[in-house]
Design an enzyme around this catalytic site. Structure first.
Site, mmCIF file in Angstrom:
data_model
loop_
_atom_site.group_PDB
_atom_site.id
_atom_site.type_symbol
_atom_site.label_atom_id
_atom_site.label_comp_id
_atom_site.label_asym_id
_atom_site.label_seq_id
_atom_site.Cartn_x
_atom_site.Cartn_y
_atom_site.Cartn_z
ATOM 1 N N ASP A 141 53.050 80.739 92.938
ATOM 2 C CA ASP A 141 54.078 79.717 93.203
ATOM 3 C C ASP A 141 55.429 80.072 92.577
ATOM 4 O OD1 ASP A 141 53.583 79.414 90.528
ATOM 5 O OD2 ASP A 141 52.956 77.309 90.637
ATOM 6 N N HIS A 158 79.188 75.985 72.031
ATOM 7 C CA HIS A 158 78.646 75.598 70.726
ATOM 8 C C HIS A 158 79.232 74.275 70.264
ATOM 9 C CE1 HIS A 158 82.364 76.878 68.621
ATOM 10 N NE2 HIS A 158 82.423 77.714 69.629
ATOM 11 N N ASP A 217 92.454 88.242 70.451
ATOM 12 C CA ASP A 217 92.799 86.904 69.935
ATOM 13 C C ASP A 217 92.531 86.815 68.435
ATOM 14 O OD1 ASP A 217 90.024 86.529 69.663
ATOM 15 O OD2 ASP A 217 89.863 85.695 71.672
ATOM 16 N N LYS A 236 97.629 84.020 71.328
ATOM 17 C CA LYS A 236 97.732 83.303 72.606
ATOM 18 C C LYS A 236 98.641 82.088 72.401
ATOM 19 C CE LYS A 236 93.217 84.386 74.595
ATOM 20 N NZ LYS A 236 91.836 83.945 74.687
ATOM 21 N N ASP A 285 86.419 93.394 71.246
ATOM 22 C CA ASP A 285 86.130 91.972 71.451
ATOM 23 C C ASP A 285 84.622 91.777 71.275
ATOM 24 O OD1 ASP A 285 86.582 89.327 72.023
ATOM 25 O OD2 ASP A 285 87.573 89.674 73.946
#
Ligand code: R5P
Length: 285
Positions: free
Chosen positions: A34, A93, A161, A184, A210
């Site tokens: 299934d 989070h 960043d 940014k 990063d």
């Protein structure tokens, strides 16, 4: 110690096992007629220190990880450790808009149900660690990234960043070069401007680092800025290469090299996290 792999982490689990001199248990993973998932750990885990290595990248990976952890716990090990090379859902989070779940908390709780201890590799935000009632540690991958780029003549290590500034600075220290991060600046709802510190980048070799490359938007914009400022080479690295919608192809066109780790296997996984993970596990033995 006995290592129990899940499907997406098969190669990495074998590398960790090799470094630790630990047996890697064979495992059956198949589907019932299934479509439901069936798993079975072949090795007897009774009284053993057991380490399950599994990603939570896709929903299928999550299910396999949960079933494997349950099967391992049922087998009465002395200690059960979960190593999560890529902790998916860790970008959720927190609640950004009312009505959302804290997804990384859901996964953390589910894993900690069976685990005595959890390790994640470079989890997106360490707030996730606080959701576990059991010990939960983050393993940062710095040495292996530094080692990979040590012969490249890098002049600056750059984070796209401020959240990744510590990573860039630590890798810069390993390479013996300076680091900086882009800032940014949100101009309005839709527009973000990325600002570069006033440094002469003409003819310089840049290593962009990063934690995640997903759509590639962040790293490609950062690379374009570096090139505009006159950088001669732009190398791109991240711990986790998700490469959503084949973004690796676009990135590869502009990068002088892309190097990600084997937390998620791809053709660009030229760095392994096995050294850092097994070193940490060895200290627990
Ligand atoms: C952001 O906070 C992360 O550190 C990464 O920069 C981001 O997740 C990369 O995503 P994308 O490749 O889609 O721009």
């Amino acid at each position: 110690m006995i290592i129990v792999p899940t499907t997406p982490s098969t190669k990495l689990a074998a590398s960790i096992g090799k470094r630790l001199g630990a047996k890697v248990s064979p495992k059956t993973v198949r589907r019932f007629p299934d479509g439901e998932m069936y798993i079975r750990i072949e090795e007897d885990l009774k009284g053993q220190d057991v380490c399950v290595v599994g990603n939570t990248r896709t929903d299928e990976n999550i299910l396999e990880m949960m079933l494997t952890m349950d099967a391992a716990r049922e087998a009465s090990p002395r200690r059960l450790i979960a190593v999560v090379p890529y902790f998916g859902y860790s970008r959720q989070h927190r609640i950004y808009k009312p009505g959302e779940p804290v997804s990384s908390r859901v996964l953390t709780r589910a894993i900690s149900d069976n685990a005595d201890k959890i390790y994640a590799v470079d989890v997106h935000d360490e707030e996730t660690l606080s959701f576990s009632p059991k010990p939960f540690e983050n393993i940062m991958i710095l040495k292996s990234v530094g080692k990979h780029f040590s012969g490249h003549g890098i002049d600056y290590v750059v984070s796209p960043d401020d959240g990744g500034a510590d990573r860039a600075s630590a890798i810069g220290e390993i390479l013996g070069v300076q680091s900086f991060h882009l800032e940014k600046v949100r101009l309005d709802d839709r527009t973000v401007r990325m600002e570069v510190p006033d440094i002469n980048l003409k003819g310089k070799k840049i290593l962009l680092v990063d934690d995640i490359i997903s759509t590639g938007g962040t790293i490609m914009r950062s690379a374009a800025i570096m090139k505009e400022k006159g950088a001669s080479k732009v190398y791109m690295s991240a711990v986790h290469g998700i490469f959503t919608n084949h973004s690796d192809e676009k990135i590869n066109e502009i990068a002088d090299e892309i190097a990600v780790t084997d937390t998620i296997e791809s053709e660009f996984s030229t760095i392994s996290v096995a050294d850092e993970v097994s070193e940490r596990l060895r200290r627990d033995e």
